[in-house]
Enzyme design. Structure first.
Site, PDB file in Angstrom:
ATOM      1  CD  GLU A   1      -2.938  -1.409   2.153  1.00 25.33           C
ATOM      2  OE1 GLU A   1      -3.458  -0.264   2.537  1.00 25.33           O
ATOM      3  OE2 GLU A   1      -3.411  -2.482   2.340  1.00 25.33           O
TER       4      GLU A   1
ATOM      5  CG  ASN B   1      -8.230  -5.850   1.641  1.00 25.14           C
ATOM      6  OD1 ASN B   1      -9.471  -5.454   1.174  1.00 25.14           O
ATOM      7  ND2 ASN B   1      -8.175  -7.142   1.963  1.00 25.14           N
TER       8      ASN B   1
ATOM      9  NE  ARG C   1     -12.668 -10.862  -4.700  1.00 28.38           N
ATOM     10  CZ  ARG C   1     -12.346 -12.213  -5.058  1.00 28.38           C
ATOM     11  NH1 ARG C   1     -11.381 -12.440  -5.896  1.00 28.38           N
ATOM     12  NH2 ARG C   1     -13.460 -12.989  -4.597  1.00 28.38           N
TER      13      ARG C   1
END
Length: 257
Positions: free
Chosen positions: A3, A163, A245
């Site tokens: 990220e 996520n 996900r």
């Protein structure tokens, strides 16, 4: 997937090793750029924008994206690499260090004037010097029926969240991830939380997740078992794992809308 905080810190390491120094080796192990030679180029700066990283020389900008498995490592000259050489996609070196990009998801060599073309579609960079919360709010509220857990992951709204942090931000604001953007009572506070969380993760690592990947473990606030569910775009071609996900939340602290 790495990220924004991971890319931000990678840029810091590369900046320390490469910026202000002349390249003595460049090895692009990507067919399209196999003949590119940056030897003799001065690395002027290294910067990140969301999940994108740019190594700028006096002639070009080398753009990389880590995607799922990519990582940048910096080694002192002569130091043994800590990952298999076959996974190296880009090597940039000077007299002191070798910067090696392993398993990079994307490698591009751009004219400096064209660098903007890969980030023009993105929202404000949460870790950038020009972070603009008003613009992030404008982009988020353009789709009021979209679930916040999906909206936070969309780099076109605000750049840098993956996520892990979408789960953490929703937990901290006590918002269920399926809540539509238009039903969040204090959306500016959620945007500010995103900025705070990612900033802390980038500048004061490591971030210890409170709910991410903690299914069935007790909520740090109320003790209820953490739950998870898939929350991704309805794309039959999406090969990202359910873990990537999936979003994590406390059923008690974050009641469904």
């Amino acid at each position: 997937m790495p990220e924004g905080d991971t890319v931000f810190r990678a840029a810091e390491r590369l900046r320390t090793g490469l910026a202000g120094k002349t390249l003595t080796r460049s090895d692009f192990r990507v067919p399209r750029y196999a003949t590119v030679d940056l030897v003799g180029d001065l690395v002027e700066e290294v910067a990140s924008y969301g999940k994108h990283l740019f190594i700028r020389t006096d002639r070009v900008s080398v753009h990389t994206h880590l995607k799922m498995e990519g990582v940048w490592r910096v080694f002192h000259r002569g130091q043994r690499w800590t990952k298999p050489p076959v996974t190296a996609r880009l090597v940039l070196a000077n007299d002191e260090v070798e910067a090696v990009g392993f398993s990079l998801g994307k490698v591009q060599v751009l004219a400096r004037a064209d660098e903007h073309t890969v980030i023009d579609h993105l929202g404000p960079d949460l870790l950038g010097p020009n972070w603009d919360p008003a613009e992030a709010l404008r982009r988020l509220t353009a789709h009021p029926r979209r679930a916040v857990g999906l909206a936070l992951l969309d780099q076109r709204n605000l750049a840098g969240i993956g996520n892990i942090y979408r789960s953490e931000i929703c937990f901290l604001r006590r918002v269920h991830p399926t809540t539509p953007i238009g039903e969040i009572p204090d959306l500016p506070a959620l945007v500010d939380e995103a900025h705070r969380v990612l900033g802390k993760a980038a500048h004061q690592p490591p971030w210890r997740p409170m709910v991410y990947a903690r299914t069935r473990r007790p909520c740090p606030r109320c003790g209820t078992a953490i739950a998870s569910q898939p929350l991704g775009e309805d794309d039959p071609g999406d090969r990202v794992s359910q873990r990537e996900r999936g979003i994590y939340f406390c059923p008690r602290c974050q009641p469904r809308p």
